[in-house]
Design a protein around this motif. Structure first.
Motif, PDB file in Angstrom:
ATOM      1  N   GLN A  25     -24.726  -0.106  27.101  1.00  0.00           N
ATOM      2  CA  GLN A  25     -24.166   0.220  25.788  1.00  0.00           C
ATOM      3  C   GLN A  25     -22.661   0.463  25.889  1.00  0.00           C
ATOM      4  N   ALA A  26     -22.218   1.053  26.976  1.00  0.00           N
ATOM      5  CA  ALA A  26     -20.794   1.325  27.158  1.00  0.00           C
ATOM      6  C   ALA A  26     -20.005   0.031  27.368  1.00  0.00           C
ATOM      7  N   ARG A  27     -20.618  -0.979  27.924  1.00  0.00           N
ATOM      8  CA  ARG A  27     -19.927  -2.252  28.161  1.00  0.00           C
ATOM      9  C   ARG A  27     -19.821  -3.097  26.911  1.00  0.00           C
ATOM     10  N   ARG A  28     -20.657  -2.829  25.926  1.00  0.00           N
ATOM     11  CA  ARG A  28     -20.663  -3.625  24.690  1.00  0.00           C
ATOM     12  C   ARG A  28     -19.373  -3.359  23.917  1.00  0.00           C
ATOM     13  N   PRO A  29     -18.704  -4.411  23.439  1.00  0.00           N
ATOM     14  CA  PRO A  29     -17.473  -4.192  22.664  1.00  0.00           C
ATOM     15  C   PRO A  29     -17.793  -3.542  21.321  1.00  0.00           C
ATOM     16  N   ALA A  30     -16.845  -2.768  20.853  1.00  0.00           N
ATOM     17  CA  ALA A  30     -17.019  -2.094  19.564  1.00  0.00           C
ATOM     18  C   ALA A  30     -17.061  -3.139  18.455  1.00  0.00           C
ATOM     19  N   PRO A  31     -17.898  -2.944  17.450  1.00  0.00           N
ATOM     20  CA  PRO A  31     -17.953  -3.917  16.356  1.00  0.00           C
ATOM     21  C   PRO A  31     -16.639  -3.924  15.579  1.00  0.00           C
ATOM     22  N   VAL A  32     -16.212  -5.107  15.219  1.00  0.00           N
ATOM     23  CA  VAL A  32     -14.979  -5.266  14.469  1.00  0.00           C
ATOM     24  C   VAL A  32     -15.318  -5.169  12.992  1.00  0.00           C
ATOM     25  N   SER A  33     -14.744  -4.185  12.347  1.00  0.00           N
ATOM     26  CA  SER A  33     -15.005  -4.032  10.916  1.00  0.00           C
ATOM     27  C   SER A  33     -13.815  -4.568  10.137  1.00  0.00           C
ATOM     28  N   ALA A  34     -14.111  -5.096   8.991  1.00  0.00           N
ATOM     29  CA  ALA A  34     -13.059  -5.638   8.146  1.00  0.00           C
ATOM     30  C   ALA A  34     -12.255  -4.484   7.559  1.00  0.00           C
ATOM     31  N   PRO A  35     -10.950  -4.648   7.445  1.00  0.00           N
ATOM     32  CA  PRO A  35     -10.157  -3.575   6.832  1.00  0.00           C
ATOM     33  C   PRO A  35     -10.561  -3.412   5.372  1.00  0.00           C
ATOM     34  N   PRO A  36     -10.483  -2.203   4.855  1.00  0.00           N
ATOM     35  CA  PRO A  36     -10.884  -2.000   3.457  1.00  0.00           C
ATOM     36  C   PRO A  36      -9.968  -2.775   2.520  1.00  0.00           C
ATOM     37  N   ALA A  37     -10.574  -3.267   1.485  1.00  0.00           N
ATOM     38  CA  ALA A  37      -9.806  -4.037   0.508  1.00  0.00           C
ATOM     39  C   ALA A  37      -8.816  -3.102  -0.183  1.00  0.00           C
ATOM     40  N   ALA A  38      -7.579  -3.531  -0.235  1.00  0.00           N
ATOM     41  CA  ALA A  38      -6.546  -2.715  -0.867  1.00  0.00           C
ATOM     42  C   ALA A  38      -6.695  -2.800  -2.379  1.00  0.00           C
ATOM     43  N   THR A  39      -6.746  -1.655  -2.994  1.00  0.00           N
ATOM     44  CA  THR A  39      -6.801  -1.622  -4.448  1.00  0.00           C
ATOM     45  C   THR A  39      -5.497  -1.037  -4.948  1.00  0.00           C
ATOM     46  N   ILE A  40      -4.927  -1.705  -5.889  1.00  0.00           N
ATOM     47  CA  ILE A  40      -3.663  -1.253  -6.452  1.00  0.00           C
ATOM     48  C   ILE A  40      -3.978  -0.462  -7.710  1.00  0.00           C
ATOM     49  N   GLN A  41      -3.587   0.795  -7.679  1.00  0.00           N
ATOM     50  CA  GLN A  41      -3.824   1.650  -8.830  1.00  0.00           C
ATOM     51  C   GLN A  41      -2.483   2.028  -9.445  1.00  0.00           C
ATOM     52  N   GLN A  42      -2.458   2.005 -10.730  1.00  0.00           N
ATOM     53  CA  GLN A  42      -1.258   2.432 -11.428  1.00  0.00           C
ATOM     54  C   GLN A  42      -1.224   3.956 -11.430  1.00  0.00           C
ATOM     55  N   PRO A  43      -0.086   4.553 -11.072  1.00  0.00           N
ATOM     56  CA  PRO A  43      -0.022   6.007 -11.081  1.00  0.00           C
ATOM     57  C   PRO A  43      -0.158   6.544 -12.497  1.00  0.00           C
ATOM     58  N   ARG A  44      -0.870   7.648 -12.599  1.00  0.00           N
ATOM     59  CA  ARG A  44      -1.002   8.281 -13.900  1.00  0.00           C
ATOM     60  C   ARG A  44       0.319   8.953 -14.249  1.00  0.00           C
ATOM     61  N   PRO A  45       0.580   9.198 -15.518  1.00  0.00           N
ATOM     62  CA  PRO A  45       1.861   9.794 -15.911  1.00  0.00           C
ATOM     63  C   PRO A  45       2.128  11.122 -15.211  1.00  0.00           C
ATOM     64  N   ILE A  46       1.108  11.956 -15.020  1.00  0.00           N
ATOM     65  CA  ILE A  46       1.341  13.234 -14.357  1.00  0.00           C
ATOM     66  C   ILE A  46       1.748  13.016 -12.907  1.00  0.00           C
ATOM     67  N   ASP A  47       1.195  12.007 -12.261  1.00  0.00           N
ATOM     68  CA  ASP A  47       1.566  11.714 -10.880  1.00  0.00           C
ATOM     69  C   ASP A  47       3.020  11.238 -10.789  1.00  0.00           C
ATOM     70  N   ALA A  48       3.472  10.499 -11.765  1.00  0.00           N
ATOM     71  CA  ALA A  48       4.856  10.040 -11.780  1.00  0.00           C
ATOM     72  C   ALA A  48       5.797  11.230 -11.956  1.00  0.00           C
TER      73      ALA A  48
END
Length: 85
Positions: A25-48
């Protein structure tokens, strides 16, 4: 062969099997996971408003708009109003 010797051999075999499985088990390579999909969020007015207050630094402590923005954010997260604010 006595029962006692048989149990010892079985225990030793089990321990060797566990070590072998752990080594494989230690010799087995770690599974490659896909990077999370980037989501673009518009900042809310209070955050701005909070971002602007952060950018002006210490002057934000006297800025009425910043004080209101921080109070609104506190209320949004904590659900309580601060006395005098």
């Amino acid at each position: 062969m006595s029962a006692r010797l048989g149990f010892r051999l079985a225990a030793a075999g089990f321990a060797l099997l566990a070590i072998l499985v752990a080594a494989l088990q230690a010799r087995r390579p770690a599974p490659v996971s896909a990077p999370p999909a980037a989501t673009i969020q518009q900042p809310r007015p209070i955050d701005a408003r909070l971002a602007r207050c952060q950018a002006i630094g210490a002057e934000g402590a006297q800025d009425p708009d910043c004080l209101k923005a921080w109070n609104d954010a506190r209320t949004r997260f904590l659900g309580v109003r601060r006395a005098g604010g």
